[in-house]
Design an enzyme around this catalytic site. Structure first.
Site, PDB file in Angstrom:
ATOM      1  N   TRP A 181       0.810  -1.154  -0.234  1.00 14.49           N
ATOM      2  CA  TRP A 181       0.477   0.101  -0.358  1.00 14.49           C
ATOM      3  C   TRP A 181       0.915   1.259  -0.018  1.00 14.49           C
ATOM      4  O   TRP A 181       0.597   2.274  -0.650  1.00 14.49           O
ATOM      5  CB  TRP A 181      -0.857   0.117   1.215  1.00 14.49           C
TER       6      TRP A 181
ATOM      7  N   ASP B 162      -1.752   5.904   6.757  1.00 13.72           N
ATOM      8  CA  ASP B 162      -2.373   5.620   6.180  1.00 13.72           C
ATOM      9  C   ASP B 162      -2.586   4.542   7.075  1.00 13.72           C
ATOM     10  O   ASP B 162      -2.580   3.227   7.009  1.00 13.72           O
ATOM     11  CB  ASP B 162      -1.828   4.868   4.752  1.00 13.72           C
TER      12      ASP B 162
ATOM     13  N   LYS C   6     -12.095  -2.178   6.442  1.00 22.96           N
ATOM     14  CA  LYS C   6     -11.849  -2.910   7.318  1.00 22.96           C
ATOM     15  C   LYS C   6     -12.435  -2.475   8.695  1.00 22.96           C
ATOM     16  O   LYS C   6     -12.397  -3.860   9.368  1.00 22.96           O
ATOM     17  CB  LYS C   6     -10.211  -2.706   7.193  1.00 22.96           C
TER      18      LYS C   6
HETATM   19  C1  LIG Z   1      -7.451  -1.746   2.030  1.00 20.66           C
HETATM   20  C2  LIG Z   1      -6.340  -0.852   1.953  1.00 20.66           C
HETATM   21  C3  LIG Z   1      -6.022   0.789   0.172  1.00 20.66           C
HETATM   22  C4  LIG Z   1      -7.277   0.171   0.001  1.00 20.66           C
HETATM   23  O1  LIG Z   1      -8.431   0.653   0.606  1.00 20.66           O
HETATM   24  P1  LIG Z   1      -8.958   0.776  -1.260  1.00 20.66           P
HETATM   25  O2  LIG Z   1      -9.917   1.578  -0.344  1.00 20.66           O
HETATM   26  O3  LIG Z   1      -9.748   0.002  -1.576  1.00 20.66           O
HETATM   27  O4  LIG Z   1      -8.507   2.131  -1.672  1.00 20.66           O
HETATM   28  C5  LIG Z   1      -5.484   1.568   1.423  1.00 20.66           C
HETATM   29  N1  LIG Z   1      -4.538   0.939   2.405  1.00 20.66           N
HETATM   30  C6  LIG Z   1      -4.111   0.599   3.182  1.00 20.66           C
HETATM   31  C7  LIG Z   1      -3.407   0.416   4.396  1.00 20.66           C
HETATM   32  C8  LIG Z   1      -5.212  -0.551   3.519  1.00 20.66           C
HETATM   33  O5  LIG Z   1      -5.002  -1.657   4.058  1.00 20.66           O
END
Ligand SMILES: *Cc1c(COP(=O)(O)O)cnc(C)c1O
Length: 364
Positions: free
Chosen positions: A103, A175, A199
């Site tokens: 990511w 993030d 999540k």
């Molecule tokens: C799942 C995830 C993303 C991507 O999320 P989307 O909503 O599918 O764009 C980005 N960063 C991390 C750390 C993730 O776990």
């Protein structure tokens, strides 16, 4: 969720929601609080939705102790859209991306479309295991970067920071898609925190952004589309256009659930319990292996590899039949991955361990 058999969703995302939240949403789906309408019907500018939206923000502020001088935004699109938004809003000279997995790498690639990005790979191998380099080996974070971006929990690799960096204060952007609300954080350490909802928060398509207000005054180098402009989103209470109202409402229910369960500290305790139980089982059973150094093991996403990888599809097939869903690892890592977010009850982990134990015994 099922009424007939217990099924657990171990997906990395979209992830399971708390049972209690699903039930409540179901109960008030057609008729919210005797209005005769569903939340789906509500005007985003009407009194009912405004109350829902404000309560959700207030609850999130309480849960994470978000200071007054930070805005909370409910943004459309996934976390990946923020990869661009961050660079478009804040990248002027150069930015540092400290990456510990897929990511962070993706965030880097997007940011490169908008300016000068220095990317540093934090991962190294220690005794055959993947680990995060210690801070003395990192680039100098006190250098004049516009911001420093990192991913506290890398969802795909199952790599988590043991402790947060000290230098570069006030300029960290995190993030937190796969770890938000799983432990107390000090919001003041960050200029901006963002997290896709699917999540630990709610349904896919919504992203929470927590941003320090002084950063909203920063002049972008080029015009930013209104929906990607943090200043525009903040000025309009995240309602510049029609927000994802139902996702916002469900996120609010999840925040209330976390509060009722004892808050983020309690979520942290449970995350520790769940992940420790599974890691301990894996470490004590030579049929399975986790590829991450102990100090950087994720509490949320636990990849594991079968000793005999030719058994992968049998494992998945039997796991599915036992109600243990979505255990297939990410295609870039292989093997299995069990995601244990806030909504995963300890019984789910116990069911997984029982299954893994029996599978190992049968297939040695
Ligand atoms: C799942 C995830 C993303 C991507 O999320 P989307 O909503 O599918 O764009 C980005 N960063 C991390 C750390 C993730 O776990």
């Amino acid at each position: 969720m099922s009424d007939t058999a217990t099924v657990y969703n171990f997906s990395a995302g979209p992830a399971m929601l708390p049972q209690a939240v699903m039930r409540q949403a179901q109960k008030e789906f057609c008729n919210w609080h005797d209005t005769g309408l569903s939340v789906l019907d509500f005007s985003h500018r009407g009194a009912d939705f405004t109350a829902i939206a404000e309560q959700a923000e207030k609850d999130l502020r309480d849960l994470l102790a978000i200071p007054e001088d930070y805005s909370v935004l409910f943004c459309p699109g996934g976390a990946s859209l923020q990869f661009s938004a961050i660079a478009m809003n804040f990248l002027r000279g150069k930015a540092l991306y400290l990456n510990s997995g897929v990511w962070g790498d993706k965030a880097t690639q997007e940011a490169k479309n908008f300016g000068d990005v220095i990317a540093f790979d934090l991962l190294s191998k220690q005794d055959g295991k993947t680990a995060i380099r210690s801070q003395q080996d990192w680039p100098d974070c006190s250098d004049d970067y516009d911001y420093i971006h990192f991913t506290p929990n890398e969802t795909i690799g199952g790599v988590e920071f043991a402790d947060l960096p000290k230098a570069g204060q006030g300029r960290w952007i995190a993030d937190m898609s796969s770890c938000i609300l799983s432990q107390p954080i000090n919001v003041k350490d960050y200029a901006l925190i963002y997290a896709g909802a699917q999540k630990n928060i709610g349904p896919a398509g919504l992203t929470i952004v927590i941003v320090r207000n002084d950063w909203l005054q920063r002049e972008p180098v080029a015009p930013v589309p209104s929906l990607l402009s943090y200043a525009v989103m903040a000025q309009n209470q995240s309602m510049y256009n029609t927000p994802p109202t139902y996702a916002w409402y469900l996120a609010g229910l999840v925040f209330q659930w976390i509060k009722a369960e004892g808050g983020v500290a309690q979520m942290a305790r449970r995350a520790e319990q769940r992940s420790q139980a599974l890691y301990q089982f894996i470490d004590n059973n030579d049929f399975y292996r986790n590829p991450i150094a102990k100090k950087n093991r994720s509490r949320m996403n636990i990849p594991f590899i079968l000793k005999d990888e030719s058994l992968n599809s049998l494992f998945l097939q039997q796991a599915e039949a036992a109600g243990l869903r979505y255990l297939k690892g990410h295609r870039s890592v292989g093997g299995m991955r069990a995601s244990l977010y806030n909504a995963m009850p300890m019984q789910g982990v116990e069911a997984l361990i029982d299954f893994m134990s029996a599978f190992a015994a049968q297939n040695r």
